[in-house]
Design an enzyme around this catalytic site. Structure first.
Site, PDB file in Angstrom:
ATOM      1  N   CYS A   1       0.830  -1.204   0.000  1.00 38.74           N
ATOM      2  CA  CYS A   1       0.000   0.000   0.000  1.00 38.74           C
ATOM      3  C   CYS A   1       0.871   1.263   0.000  1.00 38.74           C
ATOM      4  O   CYS A   1       1.529   1.555  -0.975  1.00 38.74           O
ATOM      5  CB  CYS A   1      -0.973  -0.054   1.180  1.00 38.74           C
ATOM      6  SG  CYS A   1      -2.347   1.088   1.093  1.00 38.74           S
ATOM      7  N   HIS A   2       0.897   2.025   1.106  1.00 40.74           N
ATOM      8  CA  HIS A   2       1.746   3.208   1.218  1.00 40.74           C
ATOM      9  C   HIS A   2       3.143   2.868   1.738  1.00 40.74           C
ATOM     10  O   HIS A   2       4.010   3.725   1.805  1.00 40.74           O
ATOM     11  CB  HIS A   2       1.089   4.256   2.129  1.00 40.74           C
ATOM     12  CG  HIS A   2      -0.069   4.954   1.501  1.00 40.74           C
ATOM     13  ND1 HIS A   2      -1.314   4.373   1.391  1.00 40.74           N
ATOM     14  CD2 HIS A   2      -0.175   6.176   0.945  1.00 40.74           C
ATOM     15  CE1 HIS A   2      -2.137   5.217   0.794  1.00 40.74           C
ATOM     16  NE2 HIS A   2      -1.478   6.315   0.507  1.00 40.74           N
ATOM     17  N   GLY A   3       3.368   1.605   2.117  1.00 43.51           N
ATOM     18  CA  GLY A   3       4.668   1.166   2.618  1.00 43.51           C
ATOM     19  C   GLY A   3       5.841   1.473   1.692  1.00 43.51           C
ATOM     20  O   GLY A   3       6.945   1.780   2.172  1.00 43.51           O
TER      21      GLY A   3
END
Length: 183
Positions: free
Chosen positions: A111-113
């Site tokens: 995801c935003h990782g």
């Protein structure tokens, strides 16, 4: 690399992690027999999110600043907007992510990782995926972005969103078991 039952996996997170993207890998890895440690910026419970709503909390096992990449076989970076955004401003966290990459160990970000992968200068000339809003950031960092459930490029595994967690987990387990470096 070890069989998954012999693997030591580190998950790093702080407040604002996406609940499914931390608990999904944590539970699947433990179910497979891996020894999983959660590290954070503090040892107080950290707050998970289910999209925009507060979810479960979890108490970290240790501090990121006290972790040595040499003690682990793989790294997992959950998403959620606030989680990787906060972690990428912490020098010890960025150095830890770089140490996993330098050692050729699996680094899995969902995801935003992948914002942490950008901060750790790990995206250039790599094929990655993420939540769609990170596409420009990843391309500006020199990565090639694909809209796929899971993308594996060398030792880096990336996924897009909570719905991709099962595929993300299986790709991580496969990479840990097969290893990423040639002996």
């Amino acid at each position: 690399m070890p069989a998954i039952a012999d693997a030591r996996v580190l998950i790093i997170a702080t407040d604002g992690f996406e609940q499914a993207e931390l608990f999904g890998p944590l539970e699947r890895l433990r179910e497979a027999g891996a020894d999983v440690t959660l590290a954070s910026l503090r040892t107080d419970p950290i707050q998970g999110m289910v999209h925009d709503e507060k979810g479960r909390t979890i108490t970290p096992d240790t501090l990121i600043a006290d972790v040595d990449a040499d003690d682990y076989d793989a790294l997992v970076i959950p998403g959620g907007v606030a989680n990787p955004d906060k972690l990428r401003t912490d020098e010890a966290t960025v150095a830890l992510v770089q140490a996993f990459d330098d050692a050729g160990k699996p680094v899995a970000a969902i995801c935003h990782g992948p914002w942490l992968l950008v901060e750790a200068d790990m995206v250039e000339d790599r094929t990655v995926t993420s939540w769609p809003s990170l596409r420009t950031d990843l391309e500006n960092a020199g990565g090639e972005w694909e809209d796929e459930q899971v993308v594996v490029d060398g030792n880096i595994i990336t996924s897009r969103k909570p719905d991709d967690v099962p595929a993300f987990n299986e790709a991580l387990i496969r990479l840990i078991e097969q290893g990423v470096e040639e002996d």
